[in-house]
Structure formats: structure tokens, C-alpha cells
Write a protein that holds these residues in place. Structure first.
Motif, PDB file in Angstrom:
ATOM      1  N   ARG A   2       0.856  -1.184   0.000  1.00 47.53           N
ATOM      2  CA  ARG A   2       0.000   0.000   0.000  1.00 47.53           C
ATOM      3  C   ARG A   2       0.890   1.231   0.000  1.00 47.53           C
ATOM      4  O   ARG A   2       1.777   1.353   0.837  1.00 47.53           O
ATOM      5  CB  ARG A   2      -0.877   0.024   1.254  1.00 47.53           C
ATOM      6  CG  ARG A   2      -1.941  -1.028   1.234  1.00 47.53           C
ATOM      7  CD  ARG A   2      -2.897  -0.768   2.365  1.00 47.53           C
ATOM      8  NE  ARG A   2      -3.042  -2.023   3.083  1.00 47.53           N
ATOM      9  CZ  ARG A   2      -3.493  -2.126   4.303  1.00 47.53           C
ATOM     10  NH1 ARG A   2      -3.842  -1.075   4.970  1.00 47.53           N
ATOM     11  NH2 ARG A   2      -3.602  -3.298   4.874  1.00 47.53           N
ATOM     12  N   LEU A   3       0.660   2.105  -0.938  1.00 50.85           N
ATOM     13  CA  LEU A   3       1.409   3.353  -1.081  1.00 50.85           C
ATOM     14  C   LEU A   3       2.912   3.101  -1.035  1.00 50.85           C
ATOM     15  O   LEU A   3       3.621   3.576  -0.159  1.00 50.85           O
ATOM     16  CB  LEU A   3       0.991   4.381  -0.024  1.00 50.85           C
ATOM     17  CG  LEU A   3       1.508   5.800  -0.235  1.00 50.85           C
ATOM     18  CD1 LEU A   3       0.939   6.386  -1.514  1.00 50.85           C
ATOM     19  CD2 LEU A   3       1.192   6.660   0.944  1.00 50.85           C
ATOM     20  N   LEU A   4       3.385   2.306  -1.995  1.00 52.31           N
ATOM     21  CA  LEU A   4       4.809   1.990  -2.148  1.00 52.31           C
ATOM     22  C   LEU A   4       5.417   1.339  -0.903  1.00 52.31           C
ATOM     23  O   LEU A   4       6.597   1.449  -0.640  1.00 52.31           O
ATOM     24  CB  LEU A   4       5.602   3.239  -2.520  1.00 52.31           C
ATOM     25  CG  LEU A   4       5.157   3.942  -3.793  1.00 52.31           C
ATOM     26  CD1 LEU A   4       5.902   5.250  -3.969  1.00 52.31           C
ATOM     27  CD2 LEU A   4       5.340   3.047  -5.001  1.00 52.31           C
ATOM     28  N   GLY A   5       4.596   0.694  -0.114  1.00 53.99           N
ATOM     29  CA  GLY A   5       5.068  -0.002   1.072  1.00 53.99           C
ATOM     30  C   GLY A   5       5.120   0.858   2.323  1.00 53.99           C
ATOM     31  O   GLY A   5       5.425   0.360   3.400  1.00 53.99           O
ATOM     32  N   LEU A   6       4.835   2.151   2.186  1.00 55.22           N
ATOM     33  CA  LEU A   6       4.879   3.029   3.355  1.00 55.22           C
ATOM     34  C   LEU A   6       3.752   2.744   4.335  1.00 55.22           C
ATOM     35  O   LEU A   6       3.888   2.966   5.531  1.00 55.22           O
ATOM     36  CB  LEU A   6       4.819   4.497   2.916  1.00 55.22           C
ATOM     37  CG  LEU A   6       5.998   4.957   2.066  1.00 55.22           C
ATOM     38  CD1 LEU A   6       5.758   6.361   1.562  1.00 55.22           C
ATOM     39  CD2 LEU A   6       7.288   4.885   2.870  1.00 55.22           C
ATOM     40  N   LEU A   7       2.618   2.260   3.820  1.00 51.79           N
ATOM     41  CA  LEU A   7       1.476   1.946   4.678  1.00 51.79           C
ATOM     42  C   LEU A   7       1.337   0.451   4.919  1.00 51.79           C
ATOM     43  O   LEU A   7       0.268  -0.038   5.255  1.00 51.79           O
ATOM     44  CB  LEU A   7       0.187   2.493   4.048  1.00 51.79           C
ATOM     45  CG  LEU A   7       0.138   4.004   3.862  1.00 51.79           C
ATOM     46  CD1 LEU A   7      -1.142   4.405   3.172  1.00 51.79           C
ATOM     47  CD2 LEU A   7       0.284   4.716   5.182  1.00 51.79           C
ATOM     48  N   GLY A   8       2.406  -0.284   4.723  1.00 53.94           N
ATOM     49  CA  GLY A   8       2.375  -1.723   4.958  1.00 53.94           C
ATOM     50  C   GLY A   8       1.857  -2.498   3.765  1.00 53.94           C
ATOM     51  O   GLY A   8       1.956  -2.057   2.628  1.00 53.94           O
ATOM     52  N   ARG A   9       1.302  -3.644   4.028  1.00 53.51           N
ATOM     53  CA  ARG A   9       0.802  -4.530   2.981  1.00 53.51           C
ATOM     54  C   ARG A   9      -0.625  -4.946   3.276  1.00 53.51           C
ATOM     55  O   ARG A   9      -1.072  -4.900   4.408  1.00 53.51           O
ATOM     56  CB  ARG A   9       1.660  -5.798   2.897  1.00 53.51           C
ATOM     57  CG  ARG A   9       3.047  -5.554   2.395  1.00 53.51           C
ATOM     58  CD  ARG A   9       3.755  -6.889   2.181  1.00 53.51           C
ATOM     59  NE  ARG A   9       5.019  -6.674   1.539  1.00 53.51           N
ATOM     60  CZ  ARG A   9       5.193  -6.649   0.229  1.00 53.51           C
ATOM     61  NH1 ARG A   9       4.180  -6.848  -0.562  1.00 53.51           N
ATOM     62  NH2 ARG A   9       6.380  -6.449  -0.299  1.00 53.51           N
ATOM     63  N   GLU A  10      -1.302  -5.396   2.209  1.00 55.39           N
ATOM     64  CA  GLU A  10      -2.620  -5.991   2.372  1.00 55.39           C
ATOM     65  C   GLU A  10      -2.446  -7.392   2.952  1.00 55.39           C
ATOM     66  O   GLU A  10      -1.334  -7.889   3.083  1.00 55.39           O
ATOM     67  CB  GLU A  10      -3.328  -6.063   1.017  1.00 55.39           C
ATOM     68  CG  GLU A  10      -3.648  -4.708   0.426  1.00 55.39           C
ATOM     69  CD  GLU A  10      -4.283  -4.812  -0.943  1.00 55.39           C
ATOM     70  OE1 GLU A  10      -4.529  -5.940  -1.423  1.00 55.39           O
ATOM     71  OE2 GLU A  10      -4.524  -3.759  -1.538  1.00 55.39           O
ATOM     72  N   GLU A  11      -3.563  -8.032   3.285  1.00 54.42           N
ATOM     73  CA  GLU A  11      -3.527  -9.391   3.826  1.00 54.42           C
ATOM     74  C   GLU A  11      -2.952 -10.360   2.787  1.00 54.42           C
ATOM     75  O   GLU A  11      -3.190 -10.214   1.584  1.00 54.42           O
ATOM     76  CB  GLU A  11      -4.937  -9.853   4.183  1.00 54.42           C
ATOM     77  CG  GLU A  11      -5.548  -9.127   5.348  1.00 54.42           C
ATOM     78  CD  GLU A  11      -4.979  -9.585   6.671  1.00 54.42           C
ATOM     79  OE1 GLU A  11      -4.700 -10.790   6.836  1.00 54.42           O
ATOM     80  OE2 GLU A  11      -4.798  -8.723   7.543  1.00 54.42           O
ATOM     81  N   ASP A  12      -2.211 -11.366   3.260  1.00 48.10           N
ATOM     82  CA  ASP A  12      -1.716 -12.406   2.366  1.00 48.10           C
ATOM     83  C   ASP A  12      -2.885 -13.273   1.907  1.00 48.10           C
ATOM     84  O   ASP A  12      -3.836 -13.488   2.658  1.00 48.10           O
ATOM     85  CB  ASP A  12      -0.691 -13.291   3.085  1.00 48.10           C
ATOM     86  CG  ASP A  12       0.591 -12.554   3.407  1.00 48.10           C
ATOM     87  OD1 ASP A  12       0.823 -11.465   2.834  1.00 48.10           O
ATOM     88  OD2 ASP A  12       1.376 -13.069   4.224  1.00 48.10           O
ATOM     89  N   LEU A  13      -2.800 -13.774   0.671  1.00 46.39           N
ATOM     90  CA  LEU A  13      -3.815 -14.697   0.155  1.00 46.39           C
ATOM     91  C   LEU A  13      -3.350 -16.127   0.404  1.00 46.39           C
ATOM     92  O   LEU A  13      -2.226 -16.485   0.053  1.00 46.39           O
ATOM     93  CB  LEU A  13      -4.010 -14.497  -1.346  1.00 46.39           C
ATOM     94  CG  LEU A  13      -4.623 -13.185  -1.788  1.00 46.39           C
ATOM     95  CD1 LEU A  13      -4.603 -13.095  -3.314  1.00 46.39           C
ATOM     96  CD2 LEU A  13      -6.040 -13.077  -1.285  1.00 46.39           C
ATOM     97  N   VAL A  14      -4.193 -16.919   1.022  1.00 50.86           N
ATOM     98  CA  VAL A  14      -3.892 -18.331   1.275  1.00 50.86           C
ATOM     99  C   VAL A  14      -4.839 -19.134   0.394  1.00 50.86           C
ATOM    100  O   VAL A  14      -6.052 -19.070   0.543  1.00 50.86           O
ATOM    101  CB  VAL A  14      -4.073 -18.692   2.758  1.00 50.86           C
ATOM    102  CG1 VAL A  14      -3.785 -20.168   2.975  1.00 50.86           C
ATOM    103  CG2 VAL A  14      -3.181 -17.826   3.633  1.00 50.86           C
TER     104      VAL A  14
END
Length: 100
Positions: free
Chosen positions: A47-59
Motif C-alpha cells: 500500500r502506497l509503495l510499502g509506506l502503509l504496509g501490505r494488504e492481507e496475504d492470500l492463502v
């Protein structure tokens, strides 16, 4: 067909239900007691070039994999619908916005 984990990580995962590209395999979920692969894990998008972290991983369960090809993995699974983020209005937009 034999495939190493390092080769599996370079393959693009595509959902055949809607044709969307989900990303590349990031990790595997293994049952070490039964020596079986239970799922593949696709790392969440930044999210936003990684500055806001990441979305949930897909399993994605191993049973949902339709085909493992040379450079792609086709999966047939129901994923939660895409939820666009709510728009955040900045101060400039609030001040310049006209009422109808």
C-alpha cells in the motif's frame, strides 16, 4: 512433472473464475507430519509503495489449484470481492468543493 520450491516461487498465480492475476507464490503451508502441501501463500500487495504496509496475504488451498504450468499456476477459488478504499478528502478539496 517435478517442480522445486524455487521454481514455484517464480510462477504467476491466475484465478480462472475472473482472470485476475493474484501475484507470485511467496510461501507454502506444509503439514510436516503427513508430508503434504496444504496451501500456497501469495504475499499481500503493498500500500502506497510499502509506506502503509501490505494488504492481507492470500492463502489458497492446494485443492483449489487447477493446473501448474511452465510459468503460471491456475487456481479456481472464490476470493473475497475487491473493496476499494474509501476516499479521503484533503483540506484543499474540502475548502474548494461546492455544495450542490
Amino acid at each position: 512433472m517435478f517442480c522445486r520450491v524455487s521454481e514455484l516461487r517464480r510462477k504467476m498465480v491466475i484465478n480462472v473464475r475472473n482472470g485476475s492475476r493474484l501475484g507470485c507464490v511467496w510461501d507454502l503451508e506444509l503439514d510436516t507430519a503427513a508430508a503434504m502441501v496444504h496451501a500456497i501463500i501469495i504475499r499481500g500487495k503493498r500500500r502506497l509503495l510499502g509506506l502503509l504496509g501490505r494488504e492481507e496475504d492470500l492463502v489458497i488451498a492446494w485443492s483449489d489449484i487447477a493446473v501448474i504450468g511452465e510459468d503460471t499456476i491456475l487456481v479456481n477459488c472464490e476470493l473475497p470481492p475487491y473493496q476499494p478504499q474509501q476516499k479521503h478528502y484533503g483540506l484543499f478539496r474540502i475548502l474548494t468543493e461546492e455544495d450542490d
